[in-house]
Design an enzyme around this catalytic site. Structure first.
Site: not given
Ligand code: DX5
Ligand code: ZN
Length: 215
Positions: A9, A34, A36, A38, A67, A69, A138, A174
């Site tokens: 990620s 990956h 993210d 948001m 992903h 969110m 998650m 994740d």
């Molecule tokens: C959190 C994300 C993850 C995040 C993971 O909301 O969905 O993908 O980047 O980061 P680490 O591996 O540092 O927990």
């Molecule tokens: Zn993620």
């Protein structure tokens, strides 16, 4: 054992040098990136949208795992698919038409997935298990990188593995996946590890990726 897929990620990487980071991740043997996504509503942070995804697609051949969110993902799925995502996943939480969302994603001939927050039971996916390509458990509350792995996720991974049986569904995990936690995550049955800070903060990304894979 299945091949273990590693998807770094980029959430905690500097967005001023994404191309450099992505090249480094590509050379280190990443299988997916990956992403993210948001919106500051579904989760507190705001990251980036389809424009950045399409720019990433132009500089890299690594398959992209988005992903989402975000609230109202139906408004954005087509844009993310057109931007070049290879997997798009939506949260079970907050979406009242999951089945429709899955088929909106699949209409683009890409993989469609569901994400479950730490508090969500695994068996909620049972009625649509034959419709999905990807299930993401998650192991932190979504929103930020670098959080601590939630131990109760292990039981959920085991349950998900059982529920999936011999179906061709990716079982991804994740949050807080690092060299200390990856062993039990793999043992529980995950075959796709998302890791952010563990890879981004590492001086030897190739070595870290190999170790995460269980090598
Ligand atoms: C959190 C994300 C993850 C995040 C993971 O909301 O969905 O993908 O980047 O980061 P680490 O591996 O540092 O927990
Ligand atoms: Zn993620």
């Amino acid at each position: 054992m299945d091949n273990i897929i590693i998807a770094p990620s980029i959430l905690t990487a500097s967005f001023t040098n994404l191309e450099g980071t992505i090249r480094e991740l590509e050379e280190a043997g990443s299988d997916y990136l990956h992403l993210d996504i948001m919106d500051g509503v579904f989760v507190p942070q705001i990251t980036f949208g389809a424009k950045v995804v399409s720019d990433i697609k132009k500089v890299s051949k690594i398959p992209l795992d988005a992903h989402l969110m975000i609230v109202n993902p139906e408004k954005h799925i087509d844009d993310f698919a057109k931007a070049g995502c290879d997997i798009i996943s939506v949260h079970f939480e907050g979406n009242i038409h999951i089945h429709r969302l899955i088929y909106q994603i699949k209409a683009h001939n890409i993989k469609a997935g569901i994400v479950l927050n730490p508090h969500t039971r695994v068996d909620v996916i049972e009625p649509i298990i034959d419709d999905i390509d990807y299930l993401l458990i998650m192991s932190v509350n979504p929103g930020f990188g670098g959080q601590k792995f939630i131990e109760s996720s292990i039981k959920k991974i085991e349950e998900a593995k059982k529920l999936i049986g011999d179906r061709d569904i990716i079982l991804a995990v994740d949050g807080g996946v690092n060299l200390k936690t990856c062993g039990k995550v793999l043992e529980a049955g995950a075959n796709f590890l998302v890791a952010g800070s563990a890879i981004i903060d590492s001086d030897n990304k190739k070595d870290t990726i190999n170790k995460l894979r269980g090598n």
